[in-house]
Design a protein around this motif. Structure first.
Motif, mmCIF file in Angstrom:
data_model
loop_
_atom_site.group_PDB
_atom_site.id
_atom_site.type_symbol
_atom_site.label_atom_id
_atom_site.label_comp_id
_atom_site.label_asym_id
_atom_site.label_seq_id
_atom_site.Cartn_x
_atom_site.Cartn_y
_atom_site.Cartn_z
ATOM 1 N N ASP A 1 0.855 -1.184 0.000
ATOM 2 C CA ASP A 1 0.000 0.000 0.000
ATOM 3 C C ASP A 1 0.891 1.234 0.000
ATOM 4 O OD1 ASP A 1 -2.500 1.344 0.114
ATOM 5 O OD2 ASP A 1 -2.205 1.690 2.252
ATOM 6 N N VAL A 2 0.836 1.983 -1.094
ATOM 7 C CA VAL A 2 1.723 3.131 -1.275
ATOM 8 C C VAL A 2 1.130 4.384 -0.641
ATOM 9 C CG1 VAL A 2 2.671 4.693 -3.016
ATOM 10 C CG2 VAL A 2 2.785 2.224 -3.368
ATOM 11 N N ILE B 1 3.523 1.298 3.088
ATOM 12 C CA ILE B 1 4.685 2.128 2.774
ATOM 13 C C ILE B 1 4.339 3.587 3.028
ATOM 14 C CG2 ILE B 1 6.274 2.846 0.948
ATOM 15 C CD1 ILE B 1 5.657 0.122 -0.416
ATOM 16 N N GLU B 2 5.052 4.190 3.972
ATOM 17 C CA GLU B 2 4.746 5.561 4.383
ATOM 18 C C GLU B 2 6.047 6.275 4.771
ATOM 19 O OE1 GLU B 2 3.692 9.045 5.314
ATOM 20 O OE2 GLU B 2 2.105 7.733 4.558
ATOM 21 N N PRO B 3 6.342 7.441 4.190
ATOM 22 C CA PRO B 3 7.606 8.111 4.478
ATOM 23 C C PRO B 3 7.635 8.954 5.755
ATOM 24 C CG PRO B 3 6.425 9.300 2.769
ATOM 25 C CD PRO B 3 5.622 8.065 3.063
ATOM 26 N N LEU B 4 6.473 9.435 6.233
ATOM 27 C CA LEU B 4 6.478 10.363 7.367
ATOM 28 C C LEU B 4 6.475 9.620 8.706
ATOM 29 C CD1 LEU B 4 4.005 13.176 6.230
ATOM 30 C CD2 LEU B 4 6.493 13.130 6.100
ATOM 31 N N VAL C 1 6.448 -0.039 6.776
ATOM 32 C CA VAL C 1 7.809 0.288 6.343
ATOM 33 C C VAL C 1 7.914 1.794 6.150
ATOM 34 C CG1 VAL C 1 9.554 -0.008 4.551
ATOM 35 C CG2 VAL C 1 8.083 -1.939 5.191
ATOM 36 N N ARG C 2 8.873 2.403 6.846
ATOM 37 C CA ARG C 2 9.072 3.842 6.660
ATOM 38 C C ARG C 2 10.074 4.076 5.531
ATOM 39 N NH1 ARG C 2 12.035 8.584 10.162
ATOM 40 N NH2 ARG C 2 11.328 10.270 8.795
ATOM 41 N N GLU D 1 13.262 -3.503 -1.259
ATOM 42 C CA GLU D 1 12.901 -4.304 -0.092
ATOM 43 C C GLU D 1 11.468 -4.830 -0.112
ATOM 44 O OE1 GLU D 1 12.658 -1.985 3.648
ATOM 45 O OE2 GLU D 1 13.150 -0.218 2.440
ATOM 46 N N VAL D 2 10.692 -4.433 -1.101
ATOM 47 C CA VAL D 2 9.294 -4.863 -1.164
ATOM 48 C C VAL D 2 8.998 -5.491 -2.524
ATOM 49 C CG1 VAL D 2 6.885 -4.122 -1.092
ATOM 50 C CG2 VAL D 2 8.557 -3.043 0.426
#
Length: 211
Positions: free
Chosen positions: A71-72, A95-98, A120-121, A130-131
């Protein structure tokens, strides 16, 4: 507890079944700490079930059994956590950057005991190392051409991308078709899910990726 209409209650029971209590706890998180930490605006509380949670969860009907789903841009877990709740057979990578969102997602995953979810950050464009996913999902991340560049590499040449979109779906598909083909997209279609269940069915762009 966030109140539901009769129609929303029936739809939620149909989608979540025996895991309805977990879905209610997830919505409670959205309505409290989710609002407090800025993942959603306070005006969204009355619309959490219909506009957000059910709108996302019905996408589970498009995913095959035991699929690995990435999930992007998960944000508040929409659609990722709703899919994990509706389909315990799926294996979700959010998948989340914050960082603040990642912390919140992990808290909710732990509280709900969702052992089929990994958070996963990272930025989506860096996640392919990695995914590896069978299906990549997203909602309200970016325009389809950019979203395809973020999502399709996670499939590593085979699988499908499911992007929840609004009324501009057809226009976005037209603008993105060259990018999609270049990335390995072999078939693109616009679907609606939740007909007969939701007040407004969910529009999904599905892109099949194959060698």
């Amino acid at each position: 507890m966030v109140e539901m209409t009769v129609a929303e209650s029936k739809a939620a029971q149909a989608v979540f079944g025996e895991r309805m209590d977990l879905a209610e706890r997830y919505v409670a998180h959205l309505a409290t700490s989710g609002i407090e930490r800025g993942l959603l605006g306070p005006r969204e509380v009355p619309r959490l079930w219909n506009r957000h949670v059910l709108n996302c969860a019905v996408v589970a009907n498009l995913i095959g059994p035991d699929a690995a789903v990435a999930d992007v841009g998960s944000g508040a877990g929409l659609p990722g956590l709703t899919l994990a709740l509706a389909r315990p057979d799926l294996h979700l990578t959010l998948i989340e950057p914050l960082e603040r969102r990642v912390v919140w997602l992990n808290e909710v995953v732990d509280d709900l005991g969702l052992d089929n979810v990994t958070v996963v950050r990272t930025r989506a464009e860096l996640a392919a190392d990695e995914v590896t996913a069978d299906v990549v999902t997203s909602r309200a991340v970016s325009a389809l051409d950019k979203l395809a560049r973020l999502s399709i590499p996670l499939l590593h040449g085979s699988g499908e991308m499911l992007a929840i979109k609004g009324r501009s779906a057809a226009e976005e598909v037209e603008k993105a078709k060259k990018v999609i083909r270049k990335l390995g997209g072999r078939e693109t279609e616009i679907l609606t899910v939740g007909d007969g269940l939701l007040e407004e069915p969910t529009t999904v762009v599905r892109i099949l990726v194959a060698p």
